[in-house]
Design an enzyme around this catalytic site. Structure first.
Site, PDB file in Angstrom:
ATOM      1  N   GLU A  83       9.891 108.164  -9.767  1.00  0.00           N
ATOM      2  CA  GLU A  83       8.427 107.013 -10.328  1.00  0.00           C
ATOM      3  C   GLU A  83       7.150 106.911  -9.943  1.00  0.00           C
ATOM      4  OE1 GLU A  83       8.758 103.332  -9.743  1.00  0.00           O
ATOM      5  OE2 GLU A  83      11.334 102.754  -8.469  1.00  0.00           O
ATOM      6  N   SER A 343      37.193  91.844  48.436  1.00  0.00           N
ATOM      7  CA  SER A 343      37.285  92.737  48.963  1.00  0.00           C
ATOM      8  C   SER A 343      35.927  93.992  48.888  1.00  0.00           C
ATOM      9  CB  SER A 343      38.806  93.225  49.663  1.00  0.00           C
ATOM     10  OG  SER A 343      39.926  92.476  50.138  1.00  0.00           O
TER      11      SER A 343
END
Length: 681
Positions: A83, A343
């Site tokens: 770029e 339980s």
């Protein structure tokens, strides 16, 4: 004359240049720079910094925070080479590249190459301006020059790493690398780097999931230039060209989704949340929850929690098999839902009874029909077993002995212990706690039960449970004495595992709530506590669902997925009695639940008083006195006998050490009285 004219023209030219330079300098300095602090999505990270879950920013865009150092250097090298080769040296604009682009445009009539630098691209992305109009280009040049004056090259690239478009709602390299490759940008292959360089030039027409051929052509063009301007060899590029283009978007990580939502709701302005979760273990538990509910119907859900009970850190938290599964109401976090514990509270009752001197694991307890103030509980299988040991009663999860023990202890004693464990309890409105709480007649949450079982695993002290990394809430409170906690753990460690499950030294307890609405299993070893819940999120009944059948096998599977797991629990602490029933003191051989109701009065410790702080003096013995009750008396300190068969109502306790403790006296009928006291230095 000519020399004078030349000198004058030179002076004018110099003045003009100086004026232009000064004007240009002011022009750049007066540039209005848009905000450089970018909005990024909130991220939730595990204990080692791995991404668990990410959130989008405005308009549903994926833009995740990323630092310069968190991007693969080879990508940076390839990006600059393709770029903007003079990026590291130019002041924001590359005059050579710009002149070349203008000349090619004039001579060919079309755009052959771009003259925009990376800094100019950042300027355009910051302002979301176009690329073609001259006015926009001049603005980009001006902003690029201004940015270069205020920022380092690395900071400018970091802006690019956040803003570069990658198709659809994907912005920035981190979101792109996770979307297209499922990896963080810290380490990328040459092919991956090249594709991530190429896409932002035409993000909508090079999306790999829609235009794979165009994406591949653009990627290979980047690779070809990389051979010339980077360290890549022809062989490296040949390998990269053969790497397939990803043709589907990957989902962003969404592990521990419910816990992530809690973290965000708790601190909505915080950008990054570090949790104690282990990303690998979390993924294993989520997979296990999905597999466990497959084939059980579209509405059956499951929840799993894993905790290190030594530190209190939550290592995995699965609120449902699938956060997005609407038939299962997957968005509901079942680790936080208030449900009946069934339980699973019975171990606490037995532990409190051990501490109160009511029973020993080998004490005989009755499993016969009872009715207490109109309350007549039944065993789950509606079978009564007569006399069994307390250990056998807890292992078989018999209801009658648990209710009898709670009746002797009192419900408020149980609720007080749950409060010390930092458990939140929901009782029916305007109702006093009754004996039904022994069998799950209250509401609590899964993470509260994790605290309870963590306390059993830690010798009776509740763990400082937490899920934010580095933010432990401090030491937990004592729930049970070390002896009582060890008795309970030893009993639960001898429970028969589910069929085909390995014997791995696991202490575990199951539970099923009334109407088969909740199937529970909790277990612990020397380091970890695991909790399992299965049922329906809407609270509807699941016929035939039992904790022992549905959740217990899943519990053992969960433990098998915990790596580097110590299996041994601690041995018996000082004061633990490993005796058979025949060798116990007479008051501990049999528990009489009716003792004291119509018979002799219950013994009461008259000295020391409740909560007394006694000074430790080696030369002066600690004396205790008891009123009422039937001699002979057995005295216990923190569950360990210190005087047996004593007929006097006054006893010398001897050197019982420093600290908090529970003094218990048991008379000949099995009735008991207790006092909480402290021996201070």
């Amino acid at each position: 004359m000519i020399r004078r004219i030349a000198a004058t023209l030179s002076a004018l030219a110099l003045t003009l240049c100086l004026g232009v330079a000064l004007w240009l300098n002011d022009w750049i300095d007066e540039t209005e720079i848009p905000p450089l602090v970018l909005e990024t999505g909130v991220e939730v990270l595990d204990r080692d910094g791995a991404l668990l879950r990410a959130y989008t920013v405005e308009n549903g865009r994926w833009r995740l925070p990323v630092s310069y150092d968190a991007v693969d250097p080879s990508f940076i090298e390839m990006l600059v080479a393709y770029e903007d080769r003079r990026f590291w040296s130019h002041p924001g604009i590359d005059l050579r590249a710009f002149a070349r682009a203008v000349w090619q445009r004039l001579t060919s009539g079309r755009i052959v190459s771009g003259g925009s630098t990376l800094t100019m691209q950042v300027a355009r992305l910051l302002e979301d301006s176009g690329t073609g109009a001259w006015g926009g280009k001049i603005r980009q040049i001006r902003l690029a020059l201004a940015l270069e004056r205020q920022m380092t090259k690395e900071e400018i690239l970091t802006l690019y790493f956040h803003l570069a478009p990658y198709g659809g709602n994907i912005e920035g390299i981190r979101a792109a690398s996770l979307t297209w490759f499922g990896v963080e940008p810290r380490r990328l292959t040459a092919a991956q780097s090249a594709l991530l360089v190429a896409i932002p030039q035409a993000p909508n027409s090079r999306r790999p999931d829609r235009f794979a051929e165009a994406a591949e052509i653009a990627r290979n063009r980047v690779l070809s230039r990389a051979v010339t301007f980077t360290d890549l060899t022809e062989q490296d590029v040949d390998w990269a060209r053969n790497e397939p283009i990803p043709t589907e978007r990957r989902d962003f990580p969404a592990l521990a989704a419910h816990l992530s939502d809690r973290a965000l709701a708790d601190r909505p302005t915080q950008a990054t949340h570090f949790l104690t979760i282990d990303v690998v273990l979390q993924a294993r538990m989520e997979h296990l929850a999905r597999r466990a509910t497959t084939g059980l119907g579209p509405q059956i859900s499951a929840a799993i929690m894993v905790m290190d009970h030594q530190t209190g850190e939550i290592l995995a938290s699965v609120g449902s098999p699938d956060y997005t599964d609407h038939p299962r109401t997957g968005f509901v976090d079942m680790t936080q839902a208030v449900r009946s514990p069934g339980s699973t509270l019975k171990p606490l009752i037995y532990g409190l009874a051990f501490d109160a001197g009511l029973i020993h694991p080998q004490t005989l307890v009755a499993d016969r029909p009872i009715s207490i103030a109109g309350y007549a509980p039944q065993n789950f299988d509606e079978v009564f077993r007569g006399e069994v040991t307390a250990a056998e009663a807890l292992q078989a999860s018999l209801n009658i002995p648990a209710v009898n023990l709670l009746s002797a202890l009192g419900p408020h004693r149980m609720l007080s212990a749950m409060g010390r464990a930092d458990m939140e309890v929901s009782l029916p409105m305007d109702e006093a706690p009754g004996l039904a709480i022994a069998l799950g007649g209250l509401g609590t949450r899964m993470d509260d039960l994790m605290r309870l079982y963590g306390g059993l695993a830690r010798g009776g002290i509740a763990p400082p449970m937490h899920w934010r990394a580095g933010e432990a809430p401090g030491d937990g409170q004592r729930i049970l004495s070390p002896v009582a906690a060890w008795y309970v753990a030893d009993i639960l460690g001898d429970v028969t595992p589910p069929p085909n499950a390995p014997r791995i030294g696991l202490a575990f307890k199951t539970g099923t709530s009334y109407g088969h609405r909740d199937a529970w299993a909790f277990g612990f070893d020397g380091r970890h506590v695991v909790g399992i819940w299965m049922g329906r999120a809407d609270g509807a009944s699941v016929p035939g669902a039992f904790g022992a059948d549905l959740s217990a096998p899943l519990l053992f599977e969960a433990f098998s997925r915990i790596g580097d797991r110590p299996t041994l629990r601690p041995g018996p602490p000082p004061g633990a009695l490993t005796l058979l029933n025949a060798d116990l003191p007479d008051p501990l051989r049999r528990f009489d639940p009716q003792g004291g109701s119509n018979g002799p009065p219950q013994p009461s410790i008259t000295f020391p008083p409740e909560g007394a702080v006694l000074a430790y003096q080696p030369d002066l013995p600690v004396i205790a006195r008891v009123a009422e009750g039937t001699p002979p008396f057995t005295w216990l300190w923190n569950g360990a006998p210190i005087a047996i068969g004593d007929r006097d109502r006054e006893v010398i306790l001897g050197d019982i050490g420093l600290g908090f403790g529970e003094l218990t006296v048991i008379d000949a009928t099995g009735q008991a009285g207790t006092r909480q006291i402290e021996i201070a230095d």
